[in-house]
Design a protein around this motif. Structure first.
Motif, mmCIF file in Angstrom:
data_model
loop_
_atom_site.group_PDB
_atom_site.id
_atom_site.type_symbol
_atom_site.label_atom_id
_atom_site.label_comp_id
_atom_site.label_asym_id
_atom_site.label_seq_id
_atom_site.Cartn_x
_atom_site.Cartn_y
_atom_site.Cartn_z
ATOM 1 N N LEU A 1 -1.332 -1.733 -4.873
ATOM 2 C CA LEU A 1 -0.211 -2.647 -4.698
ATOM 3 C C LEU A 1 -0.061 -3.408 -6.005
ATOM 4 O O LEU A 1 -0.985 -4.090 -6.438
ATOM 5 N N SER B 1 5.573 -4.108 2.135
ATOM 6 C CA SER B 1 4.758 -3.341 1.185
ATOM 7 C C SER B 1 3.280 -3.634 1.377
ATOM 8 O O SER B 1 2.447 -2.727 1.286
ATOM 9 N N CYS C 1 0.677 -0.758 2.449
ATOM 10 C CA CYS C 1 -0.491 -0.517 1.600
ATOM 11 C C CYS C 1 -1.774 -0.625 2.416
ATOM 12 O O CYS C 1 -2.697 0.176 2.240
#
Length: 76
Positions: free
Chosen positions: A44, A31, A35
């Motif tokens: 985030l 993630s 991002c």
């Protein structure tokens, strides 16, 4: 890996993106990488104390307020 997971990130952004990840998730790095590659607007959101699986079914950890805020702002 045979599937290039971030190959289409440019197709998704610059639409608003919210990455929600548990603080202790084994996949948190992904993630964070996604991002970093995404265009603005993006955010985030790290859920304190949560791991990957917690965000599936522990309703006390799922950030419903954050999700509602994001959808209200970006789907209006």
């Amino acid at each position: 890996m045979n599937f290039p997971l971030l190959m289409h990130i440019a197709s998704i952004s610059p639409r608003a993106l919210l990455f929600v990840v548990g603080e202790h998730a084994h996949s948190r790095y992904f993630s964070e990488d996604a991002c970093e590659l995404a265009a603005e607007p993006k955010e985030l959101y790290v859920v304190p104390g949560a791991n990957h699986v917690d965000l599936y079914d522990k309703t006390d950890l799922i950030p419903f307020d954050k999700l509602e805020e994001f959808f209200t702002k970006n789907l209006a």
